[in-house]
Design a protein around this motif. Structure first.
Motif, PDB file in Angstrom:
ATOM      1  N   GLU A 185      16.495   3.024  55.905  1.00  0.00           N
ATOM      2  CA  GLU A 185      16.052   3.917  56.002  1.00  0.00           C
ATOM      3  C   GLU A 185      17.043   5.257  55.644  1.00  0.00           C
ATOM      4  OE1 GLU A 185      13.506   5.957  59.610  1.00  0.00           O
ATOM      5  OE2 GLU A 185      14.395   3.916  59.831  1.00  0.00           O
ATOM      6  N   PHE A 186      16.308   6.087  55.326  1.00  0.00           N
ATOM      7  CA  PHE A 186      17.252   6.828  54.617  1.00  0.00           C
ATOM      8  C   PHE A 186      17.273   8.352  55.968  1.00  0.00           C
ATOM      9  CE2 PHE A 186      13.495   8.834  52.705  1.00  0.00           C
ATOM     10  CZ  PHE A 186      13.950  10.137  52.984  1.00  0.00           C
ATOM     11  N   ASN A 187      16.823   7.921  55.848  1.00  0.00           N
ATOM     12  CA  ASN A 187      16.267   9.693  57.300  1.00  0.00           C
ATOM     13  C   ASN A 187      15.686   8.902  58.454  1.00  0.00           C
ATOM     14  OD1 ASN A 187      13.802   9.105  56.788  1.00  0.00           O
ATOM     15  ND2 ASN A 187      12.907  10.702  56.048  1.00  0.00           N
ATOM     16  N   PRO A 188      16.166   8.380  59.454  1.00  0.00           N
ATOM     17  CA  PRO A 188      15.662   8.342  60.687  1.00  0.00           C
ATOM     18  C   PRO A 188      16.280   9.056  61.593  1.00  0.00           C
ATOM     19  CG  PRO A 188      17.956   6.741  60.161  1.00  0.00           C
ATOM     20  CD  PRO A 188      17.830   7.656  58.904  1.00  0.00           C
ATOM     21  N   SER A 189      14.981   9.067  62.409  1.00  0.00           N
ATOM     22  CA  SER A 189      15.546   9.962  63.486  1.00  0.00           C
ATOM     23  C   SER A 189      14.833   9.497  65.411  1.00  0.00           C
ATOM     24  CB  SER A 189      14.102  11.791  63.478  1.00  0.00           C
ATOM     25  OG  SER A 189      13.464  10.843  62.796  1.00  0.00           O
TER      26      SER A 189
ATOM     27  N   ASP B 184      32.262  22.731  53.863  1.00  0.00           N
ATOM     28  CA  ASP B 184      31.852  23.670  53.090  1.00  0.00           C
ATOM     29  C   ASP B 184      31.006  24.282  54.109  1.00  0.00           C
ATOM     30  OD1 ASP B 184      29.879  21.341  53.679  1.00  0.00           O
ATOM     31  OD2 ASP B 184      29.644  20.806  51.271  1.00  0.00           O
ATOM     32  N   ASN B 185      30.873  23.978  55.193  1.00  0.00           N
ATOM     33  CA  ASN B 185      29.387  24.908  56.507  1.00  0.00           C
ATOM     34  C   ASN B 185      27.805  24.302  55.549  1.00  0.00           C
ATOM     35  OD1 ASN B 185      28.968  25.932  58.808  1.00  0.00           O
ATOM     36  ND2 ASN B 185      28.201  27.909  57.208  1.00  0.00           N
ATOM     37  N   VAL B 186      27.969  23.211  54.311  1.00  0.00           N
ATOM     38  CA  VAL B 186      26.556  23.301  53.902  1.00  0.00           C
ATOM     39  C   VAL B 186      26.529  21.523  54.418  1.00  0.00           C
ATOM     40  CG1 VAL B 186      24.653  22.848  52.430  1.00  0.00           C
ATOM     41  CG2 VAL B 186      27.052  25.003  52.433  1.00  0.00           C
ATOM     42  N   THR B 187      27.430  20.957  53.816  1.00  0.00           N
ATOM     43  CA  THR B 187      26.976  19.128  54.281  1.00  0.00           C
ATOM     44  C   THR B 187      26.843  18.840  55.582  1.00  0.00           C
ATOM     45  OG1 THR B 187      27.844  18.744  52.519  1.00  0.00           O
ATOM     46  CG2 THR B 187      27.548  17.272  53.655  1.00  0.00           C
ATOM     47  N   MET B 188      25.800  18.463  56.279  1.00  0.00           N
ATOM     48  CA  MET B 188      25.018  17.657  56.940  1.00  0.00           C
ATOM     49  C   MET B 188      25.183  15.784  56.509  1.00  0.00           C
ATOM     50  SD  MET B 188      21.318  19.179  56.691  1.00  0.00           S
ATOM     51  CE  MET B 188      19.998  19.207  55.454  1.00  0.00           C
ATOM     52  N   PHE B 189      25.163  15.338  57.575  1.00  0.00           N
ATOM     53  CA  PHE B 189      25.795  14.005  57.429  1.00  0.00           C
ATOM     54  C   PHE B 189      24.772  13.092  58.763  1.00  0.00           C
ATOM     55  CE2 PHE B 189      29.722  16.088  56.892  1.00  0.00           C
ATOM     56  CZ  PHE B 189      29.988  15.734  55.598  1.00  0.00           C
ATOM     57  N   ARG B 190      24.433  11.705  58.448  1.00  0.00           N
ATOM     58  CA  ARG B 190      23.207  11.120  59.048  1.00  0.00           C
ATOM     59  C   ARG B 190      23.737  10.703  60.269  1.00  0.00           C
ATOM     60  NH1 ARG B 190      20.670   6.505  56.620  1.00  0.00           N
ATOM     61  NH2 ARG B 190      20.041   4.905  58.074  1.00  0.00           N
ATOM     62  N   PHE B 191      22.898  11.300  61.697  1.00  0.00           N
ATOM     63  CA  PHE B 191      23.078  10.826  63.073  1.00  0.00           C
ATOM     64  C   PHE B 191      24.158   9.338  62.843  1.00  0.00           C
ATOM     65  CE2 PHE B 191      22.761  10.598  67.779  1.00  0.00           C
ATOM     66  CZ  PHE B 191      23.646  12.034  67.704  1.00  0.00           C
TER      67      PHE B 191
ATOM     68  N   TYR C 288      22.957  11.234  53.170  1.00  0.00           N
ATOM     69  CA  TYR C 288      21.822  10.476  54.527  1.00  0.00           C
ATOM     70  C   TYR C 288      21.879   8.737  54.967  1.00  0.00           C
ATOM     71  CZ  TYR C 288      18.351  12.721  52.049  1.00  0.00           C
ATOM     72  OH  TYR C 288      17.222  14.101  51.503  1.00  0.00           O
ATOM     73  N   TYR C 289      22.995   8.009  53.912  1.00  0.00           N
ATOM     74  CA  TYR C 289      24.183   7.053  54.097  1.00  0.00           C
ATOM     75  C   TYR C 289      25.231   7.069  55.217  1.00  0.00           C
ATOM     76  CZ  TYR C 289      19.479   5.670  51.156  1.00  0.00           C
ATOM     77  OH  TYR C 289      18.453   5.408  50.804  1.00  0.00           O
TER      78      TYR C 289
ATOM     79  N   GLY D 292      30.644   3.214  44.398  1.00  0.00           N
ATOM     80  CA  GLY D 292      29.772   2.576  43.779  1.00  0.00           C
ATOM     81  C   GLY D 292      28.021   3.189  45.336  1.00  0.00           C
ATOM     82  N   ASN D 293      28.451   2.735  46.296  1.00  0.00           N
ATOM     83  CA  ASN D 293      27.156   3.747  47.411  1.00  0.00           C
ATOM     84  C   ASN D 293      26.847   4.591  47.545  1.00  0.00           C
ATOM     85  OD1 ASN D 293      27.606   0.737  48.281  1.00  0.00           O
ATOM     86  ND2 ASN D 293      29.403   1.338  49.163  1.00  0.00           N
ATOM     87  N   LYS D 294      25.538   5.044  47.917  1.00  0.00           N
ATOM     88  CA  LYS D 294      25.050   6.317  47.198  1.00  0.00           C
ATOM     89  C   LYS D 294      25.329   6.493  48.779  1.00  0.00           C
ATOM     90  CE  LYS D 294      21.241   9.137  46.415  1.00  0.00           C
ATOM     91  NZ  LYS D 294      19.839   9.067  45.709  1.00  0.00           N
ATOM     92  N   ILE D 295      25.553   7.609  49.045  1.00  0.00           N
ATOM     93  CA  ILE D 295      26.464   8.412  50.697  1.00  0.00           C
ATOM     94  C   ILE D 295      25.169   9.037  50.870  1.00  0.00           C
ATOM     95  CG2 ILE D 295      28.613   7.834  50.016  1.00  0.00           C
ATOM     96  CD1 ILE D 295      29.375  10.210  49.423  1.00  0.00           C
ATOM     97  N   GLY D 296      24.185   9.943  49.901  1.00  0.00           N
ATOM     98  CA  GLY D 296      23.518  11.111  49.616  1.00  0.00           C
ATOM     99  C   GLY D 296      23.452  11.598  48.431  1.00  0.00           C
ATOM    100  N   THR D 297      22.204  12.900  48.907  1.00  0.00           N
ATOM    101  CA  THR D 297      21.867  14.235  47.767  1.00  0.00           C
ATOM    102  C   THR D 297      22.203  15.426  47.454  1.00  0.00           C
ATOM    103  OG1 THR D 297      20.173  12.720  46.866  1.00  0.00           O
ATOM    104  CG2 THR D 297      19.577  14.556  46.193  1.00  0.00           C
ATOM    105  N   CYS D 298      22.901  16.006  47.067  1.00  0.00           N
ATOM    106  CA  CYS D 298      23.567  17.179  47.298  1.00  0.00           C
ATOM    107  C   CYS D 298      23.757  17.604  48.233  1.00  0.00           C
ATOM    108  CB  CYS D 298      22.012  18.129  47.045  1.00  0.00           C
ATOM    109  SG  CYS D 298      21.493  17.988  45.881  1.00  0.00           S
ATOM    110  N   GLU D 299      23.616  18.141  49.441  1.00  0.00           N
ATOM    111  CA  GLU D 299      24.557  18.324  50.991  1.00  0.00           C
ATOM    112  C   GLU D 299      24.055  17.788  51.579  1.00  0.00           C
ATOM    113  OE1 GLU D 299      20.428  20.571  51.058  1.00  0.00           O
ATOM    114  OE2 GLU D 299      22.096  20.047  49.788  1.00  0.00           O
ATOM    115  N   THR D 300      22.956  16.485  51.572  1.00  0.00           N
ATOM    116  CA  THR D 300      22.497  15.880  52.502  1.00  0.00           C
ATOM    117  C   THR D 300      22.934  14.564  52.382  1.00  0.00           C
ATOM    118  OG1 THR D 300      20.286  16.997  52.356  1.00  0.00           O
ATOM    119  CG2 THR D 300      20.834  14.952  54.032  1.00  0.00           C
TER     120      THR D 300
END
Length: 220
Positions: A72-76, A46-53, A17-18, A7-15
């Motif tokens: 914050e969905f995309n901290p840097s 899958d060599n595509v998906t990326m995860f939150r740093f 974010y959370y 039930g918790n959002k972890i991302g969108t498509c291959e990203t």
């Protein structure tokens, strides 16, 4: 399309974010799947998906498996680039007028940019994600390619801080950036003969900031 886990959002498509890479690894070891029945093991390979740093200030949330508290969905985190370090650039999109017209402006840090601009400060990149990727290698003619004849490695993905072009580089080149910034951060946080350096609170804050930056570099 959003992706969820319990039930918790972890991302969108291959990203993702959370969700951090280390969290996905733990779930993969448990043979867990997301709410769409996709295995975390497959997301790691899958060599595509990326995860939150894995930002250090979020470690407590990771230990608590607390995905919902990451607002914050995309901290840097910005790093300075050594001289002559090559970065891939894209366009900067801006708009103006009625009816609205989009302009696609080359990144001013791109060597091919011919648009007149003011003097540029030192170039930076923004650390964004971690991912499992095949290591990069260089062919005889200088072409960079993914070496799929070996195991995947943990890679740090970053953007040009100006145009936002997402990319990665070899582990050896990334190590150069890390060492360059380690020297830079250590220098700017070195005590100086100034009144503020006699303040215990300032000294403690300075040490905390330096420790945080060095930990970021270690995780890269």
């Amino acid at each position: 399309m959003g992706q969820y886990y319990k039930g918790n959002k972890i991302g969108t498509c291959e990203t993702m974010y959370y969700m951090r890479l280390d969290e996905a690894v733990k779930l993969a070891l448990l043979n867990a799947r997301d709410d769409d029945n996709q295995s975390f093991a497959s997301l790691l390979t899958d060599n595509v998906t990326m995860f939150r740093f894995p930002f250090p200030d979020e470690d407590i949330l990771a230990k608590q498996n607390n995905l919902a508290s990451r607002k914050e969905f995309n901290p840097s985190f910005k790093l300075f680039l050594p001289p002559n370090f090559e970065v891939i650039h894209g366009n900067i999109t801006t708009s103006h007028g009625q009816p609205n017209v989009n302009y696609f402006i080359p990144c001013p840090y791109d060597k091919e940019c011919t648009i007149k601009h003011s003097p540029l400060p030192q170039q930076t990149i923004s650390i964004m994600y971690q991912a499992m990727r095949y290591p990069l290698a260089e062919s005889v003619d200088g072409t960079i390619y993914e070496n799929r004849n070996t195991n995947m490695v943990k890679a740090t993905l970053y953007e040009c801080s100006t145009c936002g072009q997402l990319q990665r580089t070899s582990q050896e080149e990334m190590a150069e950036v890390v060492e360059y910034n380690k020297t830079y951060f250590t220098e700017i946080h070195t005590p100086r003969d100034m009144p503020m350096w006699k303040d215990p609170d300032f000294i403690a804050k300075n040490k905390k900031e330096l420790d945080y930056k060095l930990e970021i570099l270690r995780r890269i």
